[in-house]
Structures are given as structure tokens and as C-alpha cells.
Write an enzyme that holds these catalytic residues in place. Structure first.
Site, short mmCIF file in Angstrom:
data_model
loop_
_atom_site.label_atom_id
_atom_site.label_comp_id
_atom_site.label_asym_id
_atom_site.label_seq_id
_atom_site.Cartn_x
_atom_site.Cartn_y
_atom_site.Cartn_z
N ASP A 188 44.43 77.24 0.74
CA ASP A 188 45.28 77.62 -0.39
C ASP A 188 45.93 76.43 -1.10
O ASP A 188 46.85 76.62 -1.89
CB ASP A 188 46.38 78.57 0.09
CG ASP A 188 47.27 77.95 1.15
OD1 ASP A 188 46.85 76.97 1.79
OD2 ASP A 188 48.40 78.43 1.33
N GLU A 189 45.42 75.24 -0.87
CA GLU A 189 46.09 74.06 -1.42
C GLU A 189 45.06 72.97 -1.71
O GLU A 189 44.15 72.73 -0.92
CB GLU A 189 47.12 73.56 -0.40
CG GLU A 189 47.91 72.36 -0.81
CD GLU A 189 48.84 71.89 0.31
OE1 GLU A 189 49.47 70.83 0.13
OE2 GLU A 189 48.92 72.57 1.36
N ASP A 231 49.09 74.93 -5.31
CA ASP A 231 49.49 75.53 -4.04
C ASP A 231 49.68 77.03 -4.26
O ASP A 231 50.57 77.46 -5.00
CB ASP A 231 50.79 74.90 -3.55
CG ASP A 231 51.09 75.23 -2.10
OD1 ASP A 231 50.31 75.98 -1.49
OD2 ASP A 231 52.10 74.72 -1.57
#
Length: 352
Positions: free
Chosen positions: A104-105, A9
Site C-alpha cells: 500500500d505504499e 500511501d
């Protein structure tokens, strides 16, 4: 076989990218979003801003009241998509089993990794180091044998943290956590669990699962499984996506149409960037609107050919918004999504 999973993350992703690219913003309270006349919405906040209580989806006016020194910068979703693709290239050097959750994860299965490393902790350390060195950004990571726990672990020491939960420590790690940390537990389910005297994940694990099923239906059985550290879902890198979208809920209702348009435009850029990166060819565009009384409407259109330009998508969003009461009723949530993906046909090789 015990799986070795990692949840990656990125830390305050949009804001961190902007601070990386604008040295004068480093160490300052920063919001990525729209602040026209202080009536826009925060898309992301730096950790310096979060200290003051600024959060994503917060109206800019409220954010500025909490942090008068807050600086706004307009989002650049094309850039964020490019950085996300660069991160993906790093991850693919270690495994092909990557399940993206957002820009983003993502989850990774490194039970068998390309570098032949014995421990998932080693992989996570290398990934975080390379992301820092090559992208100039920080990422938090969680290592665990199941996805649910890996996600909880990555949240444990943000920003720039690494938490490892080996199989023998899964229950001791999750049981002290509040019940709202369980997947699928929102405010309504939280209140129902509290009414049953269940406040910690360990309380749910010790509760009779049939009583949970009686009170919550199938969700009760699922929550009991998670509370016992059981989550058999694999990392799925090749799932056929039926739709791709994003939505945003507001802490304070939006009343003006131009405010809603600003937010939708940002969401549209983000989602369309992902569509282009994945070489998807959507023919259907849907706009979702939830009003202040929680009533929700969706307006969709299907085009004869693929929607292949952002300008066309923007035009369709305007047409769909005209079929709602945006601007006449307070809005609590908006979203946009693409679906009805065309699959590229086979390429014919013609004789020369």
C-alpha cells in the site's frame, strides 16, 4: 536537476478495502485480524477504530477493551495483493520509476512523466482522483524533491490528504518536527538525542555534525544530512531483491503457540502473494522469533526446488516453528521471509 518525487500511501489499506467491499461496515470501528476468543492480533484498523486508540499489531483483547463495539474481519491477503496490482497499473500510466515499499505504499519519480505534466502536484492530484474513482479507495500523497521529505509529507494530512513541499520550503517544513520523525530514530536513539538537548529536527541540523558522529557514529552523519534536507537516494524500480518478508511486533507478548501460528499465517499469505505477483521463485524460507527478553532466533530451510505453493510454505513454517521455543516462552515479534530466488532460465525456441 531538482527531482519531482511523490510518496503514495493508501489510507488504512486493509480495513478500507474491507469497508469498500462490505457496505455494512462503512463508518464503523473495524479491525482486520484474528479475534479467536478475543486472543488474536489486529493486522489493521479503520480510522473509526483508531479514534479509540486501536492500532495494528495490538492484541485483540486490548483492542476490544479500548473499543467494545469493534468488529473483526479475517484478512484476505490475496485480495489486498490484487488491489495493490490494480493501483500499480494506474501508477504505470504516469511513470515507470516506481519503488514499492509495501502493498500500500510506494515512491514515484515524475520528474519526466508519461503524460507530459509540468508539475508533480498535478500528477499526485490525478493519481489520487483515479484511485478513488477506479478502486473506491483513498490515498494520501506527499510531493517533495527528496524521498525522506515526501514520506513525511504524505503523513501530514492523513487520511485522504495531499501535502506539497517545494524545494524552498523543505527546511521550514521539517525543522519543527520531532527528532523521532527522522528515519532510523527509534526509542534508544531518541533518548540519546534528547540527552544531547536535541528535540526537533532543526536542532539536529544546527548541531555540529562531528559531535553527532562522535555520539552516534555513522548514523549521526546520516541524521545530520536528513535534518539538512539532503537525501540523494533515487527511486529504484529495478533493484534486485535478495529477500522478501514481513514481521510483526506485539504490544503485549503472545504466550500461546496457536496465537503465533495465526499471525505467521497472515504474514505468510501477504508475503507469498507478493512473491507470486513478482514471479519470484524462492528456495529458502526463514522464520524469525523474538522472545520477551529481546533474544532473537531465526530458523531457515532451503529446498531443492522453488517453493511454489502456499500449502508447502505453511508446512515448512510449522517445521521451523518446531525448532523454536514458541509456546514455551513469551513472544514479542515474529516474522517470515523468502530468499534464494531462482532466476528463470532462457526460453528456447525449438524448430517445428
Amino acid at each position: 536537476m531538482i527531482r519531482k518525487l511523490i510518496h503514495i500511501d493508501m489510507d488504512a489499506f486493509y480495513a478500507s478495502v474491507e469497508q469498500r467491499d462490505h457496505p455494512e461496515l462503512r463508518g464503523k470501528a473495524l479491525a482486520v485480524g484474528f479475534a479467536r476468543e478475543a486472543r488474536g492480533v489486529v493486522a489493521a484498523a479503520s480510522y473509526e477504530a483508531r479514534v479509540f486508540g486501536v492500532r495494528s499489531a495490538m492484541p485483540a483483547a486490548r483492542a476490544l477493551r479500548l473499543c467494545p463495539s469493534l468488529q473483526f474481519i479475517a484478512p484476505n491477503f490475496a485480495k489486498y495483493s490484487e488491489v495493490s496490482a490494480q493501483m500499480r497499473e494506474i501508477l504505470e500510466e504516469y511513470t515507470e520509476l516506481i519503488e514499492p515499499v509495501s502493498l500500500d505504499e510506494c515512491y514515484l519519480d515524475v520528474t519526466e512523466n508519461k503524460q507530459g505534466l509540468q508539475y508533480a502536484t498535478q500528477v499526485a492530484q490525478l493519481l489520487r482522483r483515479r484511485i478513488r474513482q477506479e478502486l473506491g479507495l483513498t490515498a494520501s500523497a506527499g510531493v517533495a524533491p527528496v524521498k525522506f521529505v515526501a514520506k513525511l509529507a504524505s503523513d501530514q494530512r492523513k487520511p485522504d490528504g495531499l501535502t506539497v513541499v517545494p524545494p524552498e520550503r523543505v527546511l521550514s517544513f521539517i525543522h519543527p518536527l520531532a527528532v523521532e520523525r527522522l528515519w532510523g530514530v527509534g526509542p534508544v536513539t531518541q533518548r540519546r538525542l534528547h540527552a544531547m538537548g536535541l528535540h526537533r529536527i532543526g536542532d539536529v541540523a544546527r548541531c555540529d555534525r562531528f559531535e553527532l558522529a562522535k555520539q552516534l557514529g555513522k548514523q549521526g552523519l546520516w541524521l545530520h544530512q536528513l535534518a539538512c534536507g539532503e537525501d540523494e537516494r533515487p527511486v529504484w524500480p529495478e533493484r534486485e531483491r535478495k529477500s522478501r518478508g514481513a514481521e510483526q511486533t506485539f504490544f503485549e507478548d503472545l504466550h500461546r503457540r496457536d496465537e503465533v501460528v495465526q499471525v505467521l499465517d497472515g504474514l505468510l499469505e501477504e508475503v507469498f502473494g507478493a512473491v507470486l505477483r513478482q514471479q519470484e521463485q524462492p528456495r529458502c524460507l526463514t522464520v524469525k522469533v523474538r522472545y520477551d527478553d529481546f533474544s532473537t532466533v531465526s530458523r531457515a530451510m532451503t529446498t531443492p526446488t522453488a517453493i511454489d505453493t502456499l500449502s508447502a510454505a505453511r508446512r515448512y513454517v510449522q517445521e521451523l516453528l518446531a525448532r523454536t521455543e514458541v509456546g514455551r516462552r513469551p513472544v514479542r515479534l515474529v516474522g517470515v521471509s523468502f530468499s534464494s530466488f531462482q532466476r528463470p532460465g532462457p526460453q528456447l525456441q525449438l524448430p517445428l
